[in-house]
Structure formats: structure tokens, C-alpha cells
Design a protein around this motif. Structure first.
Motif, PDB file in Angstrom:
ATOM      1  N   ALA A  77      -8.317  -1.825   0.295  1.00  0.00           N
ATOM      2  CA  ALA A  77      -7.694  -2.649   1.338  1.00  0.00           C
ATOM      3  C   ALA A  77      -8.501  -2.532   2.616  1.00  0.00           C
ATOM      4  O   ALA A  77      -9.361  -1.657   2.765  1.00  0.00           O
ATOM      5  CB  ALA A  77      -6.247  -2.211   1.580  1.00  0.00           C
ATOM      6  N   TYR A  98      -3.869   7.313   2.716  1.00  0.00           N
ATOM      7  CA  TYR A  98      -5.031   6.475   2.525  1.00  0.00           C
ATOM      8  C   TYR A  98      -6.301   7.315   2.588  1.00  0.00           C
ATOM      9  O   TYR A  98      -6.345   8.355   3.248  1.00  0.00           O
ATOM     10  CB  TYR A  98      -5.116   5.384   3.599  1.00  0.00           C
ATOM     11  N   LEU A 125       0.822  -1.207   0.000  1.00  0.00           N
ATOM     12  CA  LEU A 125       0.000   0.000   0.000  1.00  0.00           C
ATOM     13  C   LEU A 125       0.855   1.257   0.000  1.00  0.00           C
ATOM     14  O   LEU A 125       1.954   1.280   0.556  1.00  0.00           O
ATOM     15  CB  LEU A 125      -0.921   0.000   1.217  1.00  0.00           C
ATOM     16  N   ASP A 165      -5.746   3.203  -0.991  1.00  0.00           N
ATOM     17  CA  ASP A 165      -4.451   3.879  -0.858  1.00  0.00           C
ATOM     18  C   ASP A 165      -4.325   4.971  -1.918  1.00  0.00           C
ATOM     19  O   ASP A 165      -5.290   5.300  -2.629  1.00  0.00           O
ATOM     20  CB  ASP A 165      -3.303   2.871  -0.928  1.00  0.00           C
TER      21      ASP A 165
END
Length: 218
Positions: free
Chosen positions: A122, A68, A64, A116
Motif C-alpha cells: 500500500a 505496517y 489494511l 501491512d
């Protein structure tokens, strides 16, 4: 058997869970003794706008790229009661039991969903700690003990990442504090349940074809 006939047979099944229609005593056949978790007392706490910082772990991906973007967060699994302290208040006893104060921490497992810097989706896990202080009625002393349970539902309306492993979230939570006793009770019974045959979700097209007449009507 056609779908309509099966549906009609299921409607004729009177020994099934559902709304009672007509005389509720019709079909009663005996008194059944069952073991249940009886809720002796309970209360609910609803709180909106609490802010917490969550330490993230167990990321679903390792590649990642920070920063975020928060999508959402919610609780999952069963919350754990810890640091329970029980105190008695003077003059709170009675024939229906006594009232006690329960102070405890509720460790709530959380899952956080985000993307991300590249837009890769995620998730990560964390724990949220809620402190509770409630008064509940407990049964008078018996052989069967009581226990405290605390089902909870938590959602996060907003979240901001402080760094790749810490997020600040605003939460809404509903916590139910229950005193549970395992008891044997006698209830009126209609007998053992009768379940209809399962229906295949994908059989409709084939069944419709097989039920068609071979030749058109004149």
C-alpha cells in the motif's frame, strides 16, 4: 527503408539536439530572440540524517492491518514555498545587484510505500516541511520582476510507524534555491529543428523478415 539506412539518415541530420562535432559555426543562419527563465543566482543545500514525523493520509487501501512495515518514501510533484520573509543586509549591494536574505518554508508532498501485517502492499501521502534561510543575489530594480523557486529532492533511508497514521522517518534532502527572471535573449541559431521519423519499438522482427532474400546465395 532498412534500419541501418534510417540510422544513417538520422546521423546526417545536422539540425538536431546533441553534441557539436566539427566547426560549431557551420550551419549558423541567424540570431534568434527567445524568452527564457534566466537563473540570476542560486545555491544548493544538502542535508542527510534529518528526522521528521509524517502524518499520513489518502491511503491506497482501506482494509489494511496494523502493524505496517516501511519500504520507502520520496517526494513527488512540486513543492510549495510559504511564509517567505525577505530582509536586506547593509553593504551587500553592488553593480551586479543586491544580496538579500530569504527565509521560507518549503512544503514538500511525500508518498510513503509500505506493507501491512498480511504483506499487502500500500501507499499513503503526506507533507514534509523544510525551513530554508539563504542569501541570494537579486537583480537591481527593473520592470520585469524576479521570483524565488526551490526545486527539491527528498528520500527516506528508514522509517518506523508510531501508529497507523504517523511515521517517523530519517531523510536525505537536496534543495536548490534560485532567483529566476523571465528575460528575452538573443542567441545564435541553426534554424528550426528537424526531427527524424519515429521508429516503432516492435517492428524489428517483421522488418528483419521482410529484408531477407527470397533464396539463398550460391
Amino acid at each position: 527503408m532498412s534500419r541501418n539506412n534510417r540510422h544513417h539518415n538520422q546521423e546526417q541530420n545536422h539540425i538536431r539536439a546533441g553534441r557539436i562535432e566539427g566547426d560549431p559555426t557551420c550551419g549558423l543562419c541567424y540570431r534568434a530572440c527567445i524568452e527564457v527563465n534566466q537563473v540570476f543566482d542560486a545555491c544548493v543545500t544538502k542535508i542527510a540524517g534529518q528526522n521528521f514525523q509524517l502524518l499520513l493520509n489518502d491511503f491506497s487501501r482501506e482494509d489494511l492491518v496494523f502493524p505496517y512495515a516501511f519500504i520507502g518514501a520520496r517526494n513527488f510533484g512540486e513543492a510549495l514555498i510559504t511564509n517567505q520573509v525577505v530582509t536586506q543586509r547593509d553593504g551587500r549591494g553592488g553593480r551586479d545587484g543586491q544580496r538579500l536574505c530569504f527565509a521560507y518554508d518549503l512544503i514538500v508532498p511525500m508518498v510513503v510505500e509500505f506493507t501491512d501485517a498480511r504483506g499487502v502492499h500500500a501507499t499513503a501521502k503526506s507533507e514534509l516541511v523544510l525551513h530554508k534561510d539563504v542569501e541570494l543575489r537579486v537583480p537591481r530594480q527593473t520592470i520585469t520582476p524576479y521570483r524565488l523557486t526551490s526545486p527539491v529532492s527528498v528520500v527516506c533511508s528508514s522509517g518506523v510507524f508510531i501508529n497507523p497514521t504517523i511515521i517517523s522517518v530519517s531523510t536525505c534532502s537536496v534543495v536548490i534555491s534560485k532567483i529566476i527572471t523571465t528575460t528575452d535573449i538573443v542567441v545564435p541559431s541553426y534554424g528550426h529543428a528537424v526531427f527524424p521519423s519515429c521508429r516503432n519499438c516492435h517492428e524489428g522482427a517483421c522488418e528483419d523478415l521482410l529484408n531477407l532474400p527470397l533464396f539463398p546465395e550460391f
